[in-house]
Design an enzyme around this catalytic site. Sequence first.
Site, PDB file in Angstrom:
ATOM      1  N   CYS A 146      -4.229   6.435   7.300  1.00 36.19           N
ATOM      2  CA  CYS A 146      -3.413   5.518   8.118  1.00 36.19           C
ATOM      3  C   CYS A 146      -4.301   4.589   8.935  1.00 36.19           C
ATOM      4  O   CYS A 146      -3.838   3.580   9.428  1.00 36.19           O
ATOM      5  CB  CYS A 146      -2.556   6.268   9.128  1.00 36.19           C
ATOM      6  SG  CYS A 146      -1.228   7.220   8.441  1.00 36.19           S
ATOM      7  N   LYS A 160       8.486  11.000  -1.856  1.00 39.42           N
ATOM      8  CA  LYS A 160       8.023  10.017  -0.886  1.00 39.42           C
ATOM      9  C   LYS A 160       6.566   9.636  -1.090  1.00 39.42           C
ATOM     10  O   LYS A 160       5.961   9.007  -0.231  1.00 39.42           O
ATOM     11  CB  LYS A 160       8.233  10.540   0.519  1.00 39.42           C
ATOM     12  CG  LYS A 160       9.686  10.461   0.910  1.00 39.42           C
ATOM     13  CD  LYS A 160       9.886  10.618   2.383  1.00 39.42           C
ATOM     14  CE  LYS A 160      11.369  10.457   2.672  1.00 39.42           C
ATOM     15  NZ  LYS A 160      11.796  11.126   3.847  1.00 39.42           N
ATOM     16  N   HIS A 167       0.783  10.893   5.267  1.00 40.73           N
ATOM     17  CA  HIS A 167       0.022  11.226   4.054  1.00 40.73           C
ATOM     18  C   HIS A 167      -0.108  12.719   3.797  1.00 40.73           C
ATOM     19  O   HIS A 167      -0.617  13.124   2.755  1.00 40.73           O
ATOM     20  CB  HIS A 167      -1.381  10.607   4.146  1.00 40.73           C
ATOM     21  CG  HIS A 167      -1.352   9.115   4.189  1.00 40.73           C
ATOM     22  ND1 HIS A 167      -1.323   8.410   5.359  1.00 40.73           N
ATOM     23  CD2 HIS A 167      -1.282   8.209   3.191  1.00 40.73           C
ATOM     24  CE1 HIS A 167      -1.268   7.118   5.086  1.00 40.73           C
ATOM     25  NE2 HIS A 167      -1.239   6.968   3.786  1.00 40.73           N
ATOM     26  N   HIS A 205       3.219  -1.965  -4.409  1.00 43.74           N
ATOM     27  CA  HIS A 205       2.656  -3.247  -3.956  1.00 43.74           C
ATOM     28  C   HIS A 205       3.384  -4.406  -4.656  1.00 43.74           C
ATOM     29  O   HIS A 205       3.692  -5.435  -4.041  1.00 43.74           O
ATOM     30  CB  HIS A 205       1.167  -3.349  -4.298  1.00 43.74           C
ATOM     31  CG  HIS A 205       0.307  -2.268  -3.690  1.00 43.74           C
ATOM     32  ND1 HIS A 205      -0.682  -1.635  -4.385  1.00 43.74           N
ATOM     33  CD2 HIS A 205       0.298  -1.731  -2.438  1.00 43.74           C
ATOM     34  CE1 HIS A 205      -1.288  -0.749  -3.600  1.00 43.74           C
ATOM     35  NE2 HIS A 205      -0.705  -0.786  -2.411  1.00 43.74           N
ATOM     36  N   CYS A 234      -1.260  14.843   8.812  1.00 40.96           N
ATOM     37  CA  CYS A 234      -0.717  13.503   9.019  1.00 40.96           C
ATOM     38  C   CYS A 234       0.726  13.432   8.517  1.00 40.96           C
ATOM     39  O   CYS A 234       1.013  13.850   7.395  1.00 40.96           O
ATOM     40  CB  CYS A 234      -1.585  12.491   8.257  1.00 40.96           C
ATOM     41  SG  CYS A 234      -0.726  10.934   7.983  1.00 40.96           S
ATOM     42  N   LYS A 293       1.729   6.309  -1.178  1.00 35.79           N
ATOM     43  CA  LYS A 293       0.373   5.783  -0.961  1.00 35.79           C
ATOM     44  C   LYS A 293      -0.632   6.798  -1.475  1.00 35.79           C
ATOM     45  O   LYS A 293      -0.302   7.697  -2.231  1.00 35.79           O
ATOM     46  CB  LYS A 293       0.172   5.538   0.523  1.00 35.79           C
ATOM     47  CG  LYS A 293       0.938   4.339   1.018  1.00 35.79           C
ATOM     48  CD  LYS A 293       0.463   4.029   2.399  1.00 35.79           C
ATOM     49  CE  LYS A 293       0.841   2.634   2.799  1.00 35.79           C
ATOM     50  NZ  LYS A 293       0.230   2.305   4.068  1.00 35.79           N
ATOM     51  N   HIS A 295      -0.413  -1.126  -7.432  1.00 40.99           N
ATOM     52  CA  HIS A 295       0.587  -0.300  -8.109  1.00 40.99           C
ATOM     53  C   HIS A 295       1.975  -0.912  -7.929  1.00 40.99           C
ATOM     54  O   HIS A 295       2.123  -1.970  -7.288  1.00 40.99           O
ATOM     55  CB  HIS A 295       0.512   1.158  -7.648  1.00 40.99           C
ATOM     56  CG  HIS A 295       0.735   1.371  -6.168  1.00 40.99           C
ATOM     57  ND1 HIS A 295       1.933   1.132  -5.542  1.00 40.99           N
ATOM     58  CD2 HIS A 295      -0.116   1.801  -5.194  1.00 40.99           C
ATOM     59  CE1 HIS A 295       1.831   1.425  -4.259  1.00 40.99           C
ATOM     60  NE2 HIS A 295       0.584   1.818  -4.019  1.00 40.99           N
TER      61      HIS A 295
HETATM   62  N1  MSP Z   1      -3.324  -3.037   4.870  1.00 38.30           N
HETATM   63  C1  MSP Z   1      -2.112  -2.614   5.442  1.00 38.30           C
HETATM   64  C2  MSP Z   1      -1.266  -3.808   5.853  1.00 38.30           C
HETATM   65  C3  MSP Z   1      -1.917  -4.734   6.829  1.00 38.30           C
HETATM   66  S1  MSP Z   1      -0.917  -6.123   7.145  1.00 38.30           S
HETATM   67  C4  MSP Z   1      -1.625  -6.872   8.407  1.00 38.30           C
HETATM   68  C5  MSP Z   1      -1.336  -1.754   4.432  1.00 38.30           C
HETATM   69  N2  MSP Z   1      -1.697  -1.896   3.158  1.00 38.30           N
HETATM   70  S2  MSP Z   1      -1.077  -1.056   1.941  1.00 38.30           S
HETATM   71  O1  MSP Z   1      -1.767  -1.523   0.770  1.00 38.30           O
HETATM   72  O2  MSP Z   1      -1.146   0.331   2.215  1.00 38.30           O
HETATM   73  O3  MSP Z   1       0.419  -1.456   1.866  1.00 38.30           O
HETATM   74  C6  MSP Z   1       0.802  -2.792   1.698  1.00 38.30           C
HETATM   75  C7  MSP Z   1       2.293  -2.903   1.516  1.00 38.30           C
HETATM   76  O4  MSP Z   1       2.662  -2.237   0.301  1.00 38.30           O
HETATM   77  C8  MSP Z   1       3.087  -2.235   2.650  1.00 38.30           C
HETATM   78  O5  MSP Z   1       4.095  -3.104   3.106  1.00 38.30           O
HETATM   79  C9  MSP Z   1       3.712  -1.049   1.984  1.00 38.30           C
HETATM   80  O6  MSP Z   1       4.979  -0.714   2.501  1.00 38.30           O
HETATM   81  C10 MSP Z   1       3.831  -1.529   0.546  1.00 38.30           C
HETATM   82  N3  MSP Z   1       3.974  -0.374  -0.315  1.00 38.30           N
HETATM   83  C11 MSP Z   1       3.046   0.580  -0.617  1.00 38.30           C
HETATM   84  N4  MSP Z   1       3.674   1.548  -1.337  1.00 38.30           N
HETATM   85  C12 MSP Z   1       4.982   1.247  -1.485  1.00 38.30           C
HETATM   86  C13 MSP Z   1       6.052   1.771  -2.190  1.00 38.30           C
HETATM   87  N5  MSP Z   1       5.954   2.909  -2.835  1.00 38.30           N
HETATM   88  N6  MSP Z   1       7.210   1.068  -2.210  1.00 38.30           N
HETATM   89  C14 MSP Z   1       7.346  -0.159  -1.625  1.00 38.30           C
HETATM   90  N7  MSP Z   1       6.351  -0.679  -0.944  1.00 38.30           N
HETATM   91  C15 MSP Z   1       5.221   0.075  -0.711  1.00 38.30           C
HETATM   92  O7  MSP Z   1      -0.437  -1.040   4.848  1.00 38.30           O
END
Ligand code: MSP
Length: 508
Positions: free
Chosen positions: A129, A294, A146, A21, A143, A297, A18
């Site tokens: 988490c 917020k 989330h 990411h 949590c 995720k 998304h």
């Molecule tokens: N798998 C773990 C990371 C392990 S690293 C050894 C994880 N994955 S995640 O897919 O949930 O998130 C990956 C990255 O995407 C994180 O740095 C997270 O902050 C970023 N983002 C997810 N949603 C986001 C936003 N809404 N805005 C900006 N970045 C965000 O955590």
Amino acid sequence: MGRFYITTPIFYVNDVPHLGHAYCAVNADAIARWHRGLGDETLFLTGTDEHGAKVAESAEKHSMSPADWTDRTSERFQEAWRTLNISNDDFIRTTEARHYSTVQTFLQRIYDNGYIVKDTYKGLYCISCEDYYTTEALVGGRCPVHLCDVVEMEEDNYFFRLSAFEDRLLEWYESAPDAIAPFAKRNEALSFIKGGLKDVSITRTSLTWGVPVPWDSSHVFYVWYDALINYLTAIGYGTDDEKVATWWPHVHHLIGKEIIRFHCVWWPAMCMAAGIEPPSNIFVHGWLLVGGSKLSKSMAADEDSPVKLTDITPASLTEDFGVDAVRYHLLRETPLGSDGDFSIGALASRYNSDLANNLGNLVARVATVVGSKCGGVGPCPDPESPLAEAAAAAVSGAADAWEKFAPHEALEATWRLIGATNAELEATSPWKAEPGSVDNVLGSALEVLRIVALLISAAMPATADEIWQRIGLSGSPASELLPGAAAWGGYPGGLTVIKGDPLFPRRK
Ligand code: MSP
């Protein structure tokens, strides 16, 4: 020239890619590209995090085996990154054999060094988490990240003796004050440590979807414990000591703010326990939000919010606005380190003002007037042009900004030069002047376009290439060496300038 190793977090494959990411991947990509432009030997790593309860649950929900599910979802991330022109040098999947072997070697070393011990653990666990919470840390019994239910878990586990590293971590923070940036985030991590560290449960028996513990086959490693080690897998830890020595001292982890504790407390302690240096740099970025929400995720649905950021796919935006416009907006709108509100309205308005009216208009204008007044052949720049100073300021402003992970500032500096050039053209109106008298001003405007192409190549690589070709240059701005190549006077003149279609047609 030096070496630069940059990583993104590896993305969970329980979700599809998304915009949040994409924000992280595009920023890391642009910074990596800038460093390649400086001539730094660069390694840019991203990938997918494929173990743990959350992924196993997603697979079950889709009636697929975890292996098939992770193959499918990891491919969706790779496809999204290809669409966004992400230039990663490696893509790691934690289900690869190379990762299993590095994780087992690394954690065996920590075990052999006496920092992993067996004990019983009981606590409240959030599956999203993949982490335990104390009762006090919950919000209304749920949590805090989330807002979902937590479950009571009791396990006979192996523990990492994080508590043994409190003093060494504090010393490290003291001795390397710039290792974690921005400073406010460093202080946040520091306060976790000062609050006291408890040992961490790092294995699971309730799951089989994970990396097996080498000294006890009834356990697999907890997903975070295998995931963090990906940064070492990619540089050959356990098999290629020379490669580790080459890259590890130059690592820069770009991470989101919710995973500070894992990266800024656990990870440096794990490195110390295994006998290697902690990561040299960790940069923490904020979250993209929608309407101030917020929801970032896979959280509980918010009835009041018609759109969640996690519902916005990068492809839905690039189809509408083009890849470089989306990259530009992600880099320019929200300073790395702050939270930012995303809206289609803001993207459209930045597209019209910065890209269509400023950059696009400058390119079109210069090519049109070179066509009508110079027979389509670009003149040489004026060494005395007032734009030379503006260009030098843009180059040094951009270089400083990229260096400190501030893409928004780098682009701001570049757009000041574009604005100054449009203003100079307005003031001198070469389209009204006699043909022979406009060479200096048009040659200087072409020189600005050459410099702009160099400066935006990290952020908008395809647009930079297009401008480069339209002003008659061969090759690509990405192969020029910065900042030297951006010094005033590099446009040779005598080249055919092509008008072409509008780079960014205005949108309603
Ligand atoms: N798998 C773990 C990371 C392990 S690293 C050894 C994880 N994955 S995640 O897919 O949930 O998130 C990956 C990255 O995407 C994180 O740095 C997270 O902050 C970023 N983002 C997810 N949603 C986001 C936003 N809404 N805005 C900006 N970045 C965000 O955590």
